[in-house]
Motif scaffolding. Structure first.
Motif, short mmCIF file in Angstrom:
data_model
loop_
_atom_site.label_atom_id
_atom_site.label_comp_id
_atom_site.label_asym_id
_atom_site.label_seq_id
_atom_site.Cartn_x
_atom_site.Cartn_y
_atom_site.Cartn_z
N HIS A 125 1.24 -1.28 0.16
CA HIS A 125 -0.09 0.12 -0.22
C HIS A 125 1.02 1.14 0.40
O HIS A 125 0.80 2.26 -0.82
CB HIS A 125 -1.10 -0.05 1.57
N HIS A 129 1.47 4.43 -2.70
CA HIS A 129 2.15 5.72 -2.24
C HIS A 129 2.94 6.10 -2.48
O HIS A 129 3.33 7.33 -4.01
CB HIS A 129 1.25 6.15 -0.78
N ASP A 148 -0.75 8.45 5.76
CA ASP A 148 -2.50 8.29 5.02
C ASP A 148 -3.22 7.62 6.43
O ASP A 148 -2.55 8.15 7.71
CB ASP A 148 -2.38 7.29 4.49
N ASP A 354 -5.57 7.45 -1.81
CA ASP A 354 -6.08 5.67 -1.92
C ASP A 354 -6.41 5.94 -3.65
O ASP A 354 -5.95 4.90 -4.13
CB ASP A 354 -7.35 5.18 -1.40
FE FE2 Z 1 -3.57 4.84 2.07
#
Ligand code: FE2
Length: 593
Positions: A125, A129, A148, A354
């Motif tokens: 994840h 990013h 995040d 996201d």
């Molecule tokens: Fe995220």
């Protein structure tokens, strides 16, 4: 080589198609389904990307998902075990969605797209990013900061990008999360989590950060830039519907009711709210308290981000910084990092949240995993679906909508300018829709920024928003420094995407009242001729007539709806609101005077 990136099942679902490392198309699912922040599997966005590339799913070389589902499951299981039995409800609900969708995402991709499983890749994840910012940036070497709510386990990373390599060398983990801390206050202030964060940011300038000491009771900053939340004040780690608990309320008082209207002594009672209530003064006092809370969490967020950025600079010694993750959309904090951290330049990509993970995952696979050289940076956000004049014309004729077709663009720009000068509010629809949450001149509502009444007019006619939501300015890139405190403005990519809030020059504030926020700042968009010639020409033409090459630009949508995609969406919004004119490519639709 065709690579499709996908993000979904958490916040904003999106799809991106890369061909030999270059973006062919990128879009968030919400624009097609009309469900704000739609997080389901992005069938429509994928379909659009494949059509834009002229290929079938089965012809894709790779499909890359933006996170690793099993790692995320691991985090949920661990945090449930640590907080059992309070966590039983969240466990049961999480398991249902995990078993249905998330664990089987590989099989879903395989069956929906007709690609073999061996072609499906998974990126972490925060690596998605990081890649979404660094590999899009013009830098061949940069420090990287991702922040995040939470990815699989990770809530923030420090890293370095060199060439096509990315190394994330330090991380923070759930539940210690800046995104979730901010979200707890978003909920406390009566807004929807993952949606209302902008409202907290917009409300903050109406308050004083008088509760900063109280916010620091919730979070302890460490010398190395990391921080730890005191979980005694939160419940997001064991609840699906509550983020803060009773102790939090003991500290800050009762939460703000979601339907409470916002106004203070400073804003006065907005005319478009109607008649002021009998308890006006009491409501003002209460709202002032909430604005002070907003100012306090915003201040602490900025301090934490500055701490992270400063440490990253000390550790890497690099001059440039890429920021990604949902917190990267906090344009006030970005402005402060630019001004106060020792980095010379920042890059933030328009879909920093996201949704942007789909882009990062695809770029990571192509450049980092396969070692393909980088080939240019993302210098605009216009990667969505467009509609030809023929399509617009058919729509208007089929629905018997009276309109003028204006073939000569200069004539059309003259007509629009003349209407702006008369205080008209215009729906402006052209080209491909924008990637990310901001309207940047292709699906925008525009108006005259010089009119002090214009904020109220746009709010009353279209947006029905509270006064704390500022309207943004679009300015010709070369003229930016005359109006805004942003030296070397043309060099700063985040300003192209409305990702910096900077002071409006004091002398110009009275000329631009409709885009100057209560604290004298503006969330500007710099517009370049090369990337958006028609919007540039419009602002230039308006500038000739009005004396300022700036227009008020707000997103083309009604409150609570996604930004429009099709001519039909645009016309529908035009009809439901009191917008005066609608420009669909080279067609002009007007309401009877
Ligand atoms: Fe995220």
């Amino acid at each position: 080589m065709d690579i499709l990136g996908i993000s979904c099942y958490y916040h904003d679902a999106a799809a991106v198609l890369l061909r030999d490392g270059k973006i062919v198309a990128a879009a968030e699912e919400e624009r097609f389904t009309r469900i704000k922040h739609d997080y389901e599997f992005p069938h429509n966005a994928i379909q659009f990307c494949l059509e834009a590339g002229g290929i079938q799913g089965s012809e894709l070389d790779h499909v890359v998902f933006f996170e690793k589902p099993f790692r995320k499951l691991d985090r949920i299981l661990m945090s449930v075990l640590q907080t059992y039995p309070q966590s039983w409800k969240v466990f049961r609900e999480s398991m249902i969605t995990w078993m249905i969708d998330k664990l089987w995402v590989g099989s879903t991709i395989e069956s929906k797209l007709g690609v073999s499983k061996s072609k499906v890749l998974f990126c972490e994840h925060h690596l998605s990013h990081a890649a979404s910012a660094y590999l899009c940036s013009p830098f061949d070497e940069a420090a990287i900061l991702t922040v995040d709510g939470v990815g699989e386990w990770v809530t923030g990373t420090w890293g370095v990008g060199r060439g096509n390599e990315i190394r994330l060398y330090k991380q923070m983990e759930f539940p210690h999360s800046l995104g979730l801390l901010y979200s707890a206050f978003t909920a406390f202030l009566g807004f929807e989590v993952n949606e209302g964060e902008y409202k907290v940011m917009g409300m903050a300038p109406y308050g004083q950060p008088r509760y900063v000491d109280k916010v620091w009771k919730l979070v302890k900053a460490n010398a190395d830039g990391s921080f730890a939340l005191d979980m005694d004040y939160f419940c997001f780690h064991h609840s699906t519907d509550r983020t803060f608990n009773r102790r939090f309320v003991e500290l800050f008082g009762d939460p703000r009711p979601p339907k409470m209207q916002f106004y203070t002594e400073a804003t006065g009672f907005p005319k478009y709210f109607g008649q002021a209530p009998p308890n006006y003064s009491e409501e003002c006092r209460l709202n002032q308290h909430f604005a002070d809370v907003a100012a306090s969490i915003q201040r602490v967020t900025e301090e934490l981000l500055l701490g992270m950025a400063n440490q990253l600079h000390r550790e890497t010694g690099l001059k440039r910084l890429c920021i990604a993750g949902g917190v990267g959309l906090n344009s006030v904090a970005n402005g402060r990092i630019l001004r106060e951290a020792p980095f010379e330049e920042l890059y933030v990509q328009p879909a920093a949240g996201d949704g942007g993970g789909a882009l990062g995952a695809a770029l990571w696979a192509y450049h980092t995993l396969m070692g393909k050289p980088r080939n240019g940076c993302m210098d605009h956000a216009y990667w969505g679906r467009s509609y030809s004049s023929g399509e617009v014309s058919s729509f208007l004729r089929e629905n018997s909508i009276p309109h003028q077709q204006v073939e000569n663009d200069q004539t059309l720009l003259d007509m629009v300018t003349e209407r702006l000068m008369r205080g008209k509010v215009i729906g402006w629809f052209q080209g491909r829709f924008e990637w990310g949450p901001r309207a940047l001149g292709n699906r925008s509502i525009i108006a005259d920024p010089r009119n002090p009444e214009m904020k109220d007019i746009v709010n009353a006619k279209i947006k029905f928003r509270e006064p704390y939501r500022p309207f943004a300015p679009s300015v010709l890139a070369e003229c930016t420094e005359k109006y805004f405190e942003l030296p070397n403005a043309v060099r700063h990519y985040p300003a192209r995407y409305m990702l910096y809030v900077v002071p409006v020059k004091t002398a110009e504030q009275s000329h631009l009242p409709a885009i100057t926020h209560v604290d004298g700042t503006g969330r500007l968009q710099t517009v370049f001729r090369q990337q958006n010639p028609r919007y540039y020409n419009l602002i230039e033409r308006f500038g000739q007539a009005a004396g300022v090459p700036v227009v008020l630009n707000t997103s083309f949508n009604l409150k609570g709806e996604p930004i429009v995609n099709t001519p039909a969406n645009a016309f529908n919004t035009f009809t439901k609101s009191e917008m005066d004119c609608l420009v669909l490519e080279n067609f002009l639709v007007e309401k009877p005077a």
